[in-house]
Scaffold this motif. Structure first.
Motif, short mmCIF file in Angstrom:
data_model
loop_
_atom_site.label_atom_id
_atom_site.label_comp_id
_atom_site.label_asym_id
_atom_site.label_seq_id
_atom_site.Cartn_x
_atom_site.Cartn_y
_atom_site.Cartn_z
N TYR A 66 14.85 34.11 4.41
CA TYR A 66 14.73 35.19 3.86
C TYR A 66 13.29 35.59 4.93
O TYR A 66 12.90 34.83 4.68
CB TYR A 66 13.84 35.72 2.67
CG TYR A 66 15.21 35.12 1.38
CD1 TYR A 66 16.30 36.45 1.46
CD2 TYR A 66 15.80 34.19 0.66
CE1 TYR A 66 16.80 36.25 0.20
CE2 TYR A 66 16.61 34.63 -0.36
CZ TYR A 66 17.50 35.97 -0.76
OH TYR A 66 18.13 35.41 -1.42
N SER A 67 13.12 36.76 5.22
CA SER A 67 12.45 36.95 6.48
C SER A 67 10.60 37.20 5.96
O SER A 67 9.81 37.24 7.19
CB SER A 67 12.86 37.96 7.38
OG SER A 67 12.29 38.60 6.75
N GLN A 68 10.54 37.40 4.96
CA GLN A 68 10.14 37.55 4.02
C GLN A 68 8.83 36.48 3.90
O GLN A 68 7.53 36.25 4.05
CB GLN A 68 9.52 38.10 2.78
CG GLN A 68 10.38 39.54 2.62
CD GLN A 68 9.16 40.21 2.64
OE1 GLN A 68 8.06 40.51 1.07
NE2 GLN A 68 8.96 41.76 3.20
N PHE A 69 9.37 35.31 3.69
CA PHE A 69 8.42 33.81 3.38
C PHE A 69 9.04 33.36 5.36
O PHE A 69 9.22 32.91 6.59
CB PHE A 69 9.88 32.94 3.30
CG PHE A 69 9.96 33.29 1.24
CD1 PHE A 69 9.15 32.69 0.69
CD2 PHE A 69 11.09 33.53 0.83
CE1 PHE A 69 9.02 33.75 -0.59
CE2 PHE A 69 11.91 33.83 0.85
CZ PHE A 69 10.58 34.02 -0.93
#
Ligand SMILES: Cc1cc2nc3c(=O)[nH]c(=O)nc-3n(C[C@H](O)[C@H](O)[C@H](O)COP(=O)(O)O)c2cc1C
Ligand code: FES
Lengths: 157, 597
Positions: A66-69
């Motif tokens: 996930y790109s948010q992490f």
């Protein structure tokens, strides 16, 4: 310094405790961790894995999927240039290029002095102001490449 | 409830918040206190009015005065003149909302709204989304009450089936049939999911519904729970939507406090709880099986179907998943009936559709129109046409899974089937307008770049195939295209479509195929003539100074690489070997004497 870090890890223990036994707990717990540290450091991943009955590889797998992490902390200012379709057709790529030029970095990377992280994001719902970028919480809309230096000047001080 | 003589509605949607509407609300409330008007006039932060281009928007009722582009500095004048003395501040009124005789035009007659029919957006910009009483005053939870007290689950499903409602999340599958499947699965536990992952990179319809009217979604999810026999629901929202998440959570706790969610709703034995789960920035999680994997706490990788979610979904239990806008249509259908809903739209696509209108269009914003409305009406009558007198070239719908519709097909009615026939699709509702300056090869490249980045990597055709396509497109826009590149793209596209595991890969080649179909000449120009007809691709564009040059030297002074030379009052020349194409000179020239060729 160290004490501040220790405090955060104590906080993380609490987060893990709160999520134990909940269905699908790993993601929400990691999101809280990301909020706490500004990233999900390796040590925190290990603690999450131990506490929530997962393997380190599972936690790492999620963190990288996930790109948010992110695994390392971001700069003081996070510059997100919208590359959603509406912004793209109005020249957002030129804005992104110009910003990278001005602060000498690349999309997804942090400047050498650690102050600015530049990212490309997708539609933030402000297409009426396209092209749009955000610097931390602040939104800048209807920008032209030539506006970039003066906008950045405010943050460079 | 207290009675106020005036209500001031200020848009608190994302667009207007970005341009400072929170500060406007704060300032206005403060001034009203100073003038001791706070008991007479109420300021309300609503959801999106739709006309984002004109934001921040302020509407004063009962008059219905529509102020646009309001700045914090203007607040004093509105309070002093309008709210205190009753004189409209003409200079701030939206240009279409005042006739020549300075009479006000009712909101619904402003061209932007005149051609719209708002069902899913009915409460956006009308109520305070953080106040359940306002939602209830506009009939929220009445449909739920009707269902659980007067109707059997079968009867409700029958109404939804008869209405012809089709999924607004992209696929267009019949909602009634979907619910019937989930209802007929036998299990001790079932789930209801709302897909609010809104992945199309240029769209924000679902976000506006959640921000403007969260209760309608919660209500519809509870109705679905009642129909299929579920007591638990999840809303999966993109983490990039903080305002929506906050309002959803507030709405859930308010509804629980009123006994409209939770145990024994309205004194019946039906119970239903809803949780909010945040995405973490992965487009593929909009795909239903990937979304469920994500809620379960895994990487969001899709699974092959069947088994369908209605048989084995979240935590391996039967699950019904619908899109936000699909849910937002449910309560009005229950309250107003099948005939009403079917009277809107077309035979095969009943009702309305919300679109996020963006790109090269005057009225950027959210529009909701009846299915079957021609694209031309949306672009010209509602959207107000193309800015700067430029020519419309194409309209992109369906996001990274969709395609482009060229200008000569503008009269086609917008509905699920007609768009697919044109090689595009409805998608979730992104509608991006492109003008003569946009290069269609580059747009295809843009979407491919998106899918390459967002491919989850599980299946080979999507992971590697899309990358190969992108490499080809990259070299075409750089002017290094090869003779058989078009054929290669077509072959790769076919293989990827046929062999990918999920909808992401199966539809990823669509933007390329559709631009190849309608704009093949642009591809050919890039490859064979090494030119970009739109003068967009930098590697293929040269600059030239025309005879309009007065020799003012402005361009030579602004050029960062000293590529421009010439005497004062003489025509200048550009050395293309030095030029880095930053186009600063074009912006600087007051005589439009520098052109792209
Ligand atoms: C790659 C991909 C992305 C998707 N993204 C979304 C999305 O962002 N929002 C959405 O509602 N549906 C999305 N869908 C469709 C969902 O899989 C699913 O069909 C939909 O949520 C069903 O709801 P509906 O029947 O109400 O349309 C996506 C599908 C695919 C293949
Ligand atoms: S595309 Fe950039 S804000 Fe919507």
């Amino acid at each position: 310094m160290a004490t501040k870090d220790q405090e955060k890890y104590l906080e993380l223990e609490k987060i893990i405790e709160e999520h134990k036994g909940l269905p699908g707990a790993l993601m929400p717990a990691m999101q809280k961790t990301q909020e706490l540290f500004g990233c999900v450091p390796l040590k925190a991943q290990q603690m999450l894995a131990d506490g929530l009955n997962a393997t380190l590889s599972e936690v790492y797998g999620i963190a990288t999927f996930y790109s948010q992490f992110n695994l390392e902390p971001k700069g003081e200012y996070v510059i997100s240039v919208c590359l959603g379709t509406a912004c793209y057709v109005k020249g957002a790529q030129d804005i992104l290029d110009r910003i990278c030029e001005e602060i000498e970095t690349m999309p997804g990377k942090t400047s050498a002095d650690g102050r600015f992280t530049v990212e490309a994001t997708r539609c933030i719902g402000a297409c009426g102001l396209a092209p749009v970028m955000t610097i931390n919480e602040e939104v800048h809309g209807r920008i032209m490449p030539d506006d970039v230096p003066s906008i950045l000047a405010k943050y460079k001080k | 409830m207290e009675i106020y003589r005036s209500h001031v509605l200020v848009c608190g949607g994302t667009g207007c918040t970005s341009s400072g509407s929170s500060k406007i609300i704060e300032t206005m409330e403060q001034m009203l206190v100073e003038k001791e008007l706070e008991r007479e006039i109420k300021v309300i932060r609503t959801g999106c009015f739709g006309l984002c281009e004109a934001g921040p928007i302020v509407i004063v009722y009962p008059e219905g005065t529509f102020y646009s582009h309001v700045k914090v500095e203007d607040v004093g004048e509105i309070v002093e003149e309008h709210l205190l003395k009753g004189r409209i501040v003409r200079r701030l009124v939206y240009k279409g909302a005042l006739t020549d005789e300075s009479a006000q035009v009712p909101l619904k007659d402003i061209p932007f709204y005149q051609h719209q029919h708002r069902i899913a957006l009915r409460n956006c910009g009308v109520i305070d989304p953080e106040n359940i009483d306002e939602a209830i005053a506009t009939d929220a939870y009445q449909a739920l009450a009707k269902c659980v007290t007067e109707m059997t689950p079968e009867e409700v499903i029958e109404v939804i089936s008869q209405s012809g409602l089709r999924g607004r999340g992209g696929g267009g599958f019949s909602t009634g049939i979907k619910w019937k499947f989930a209802a007929s699965s036998k299990s001790d536990k079932k789930y209801v999911i709302c897909n609010a992952d809104e992945g199309d990179p240029g769209a924000f319809m679902d976000r506006s519904i959640l921000e403007g009217d969260p209760h309608t979604v919660l209500e519809a999810m509870a109705i679905c729970g009642y129909c299929i026999g579920s007591d638990e629901g999840y809303v999966y929202v993109r983490a990039e939507y903080p305002i929506a998440v906050e309002r959803l959570e507030k709405a859930i706790s308010q509804a629980r406090a009123y006994g409209l969610l939770g145990d024994n709703i309205l004194g019946t034995d039906f119970s239903f709880n809803i949780h909010v789960r945040l995405g973490a920035g992965a487009f593929v999680c909009g795909e239903e099986t990937a979304l469920m994997a994500s809620i379960e706490g895994h990487r969001g990788e899709p699974k092959p179907r069947p088994p369908f979610p209605a048989v084995r979904g979240l935590f391996d239990k039967p699950t019904n998943i619908n899109n936000v806008e699909t849910y937002a249509n449910i309560p009005p259908i229950i309250l107003n009936g099948v005939d009403w809903f079917r009277s809107l739209g077309t035979e095969k696509s009943s009702g309305t559709k919300v679109f996020a209108l963006g790109g090269k269009i005057n009225n950027t914003g959210l529009v909701e129109v009846e299915m079957g409305t021609p694209l031309r009406t949306v672009i010209y009558d509602i959207g107000g046409g193309i800015p700067k007198g430029k020519q419309l070239k194409a309209v992109q719908t369906g996001g990274p899974s969709g395609g482009c519709i060229p200008v000569d097909l503008l009269d086609v009615p917008i509905e699920y089937d007609s768009l697919i026939e044109l090689g595009s699709m409805m998608g979730s509702g992104g509608m991006i307008v492109m003008d003569e300056d946009n290069c269609m090869v580059d747009i295809a490249r843009f979407f491919l770049d998106f899918t390459v980045e967002e491919s989850c990597g599980k299946c080979t055709p999507c992971r590697i195939g899309t990358r190969r396509m992108l490499e080809i497109l990259d070299r075409i826009v750089e002017g290094k295209g090869k003779e058989d590149d078009i054929e290669k793209l077509e072959r790769l596209a076919r293989v990827i479509k046929e062999t990918s595991l999920c909808g992401l890969g199966q539809t990823a080649p669509n933007p390329v195929l559709s631009t190849l179909h309608y704009f093949r000449d642009e591809y050919e120009a890039h490859i064979y003539d090494r030119t970009c007809p739109a003068h967009h691709c930098r590697s293929l564009t040269k600059l030239q100074i025309t005879d309009d040059c007065r020799g003012c030297t402005a361009c030579a002074r602004v050029c960062p690489v000293d590529a421009i030379s010439g005497e004062v009052r003489q025509k200048h020349v550009i050395d293309m070997d030095k030029c880095t194409k930053c186009y600063s000179c074009i912006e600087k020239c007051r005589f439009d004497a520098i052109i792209k060729v």
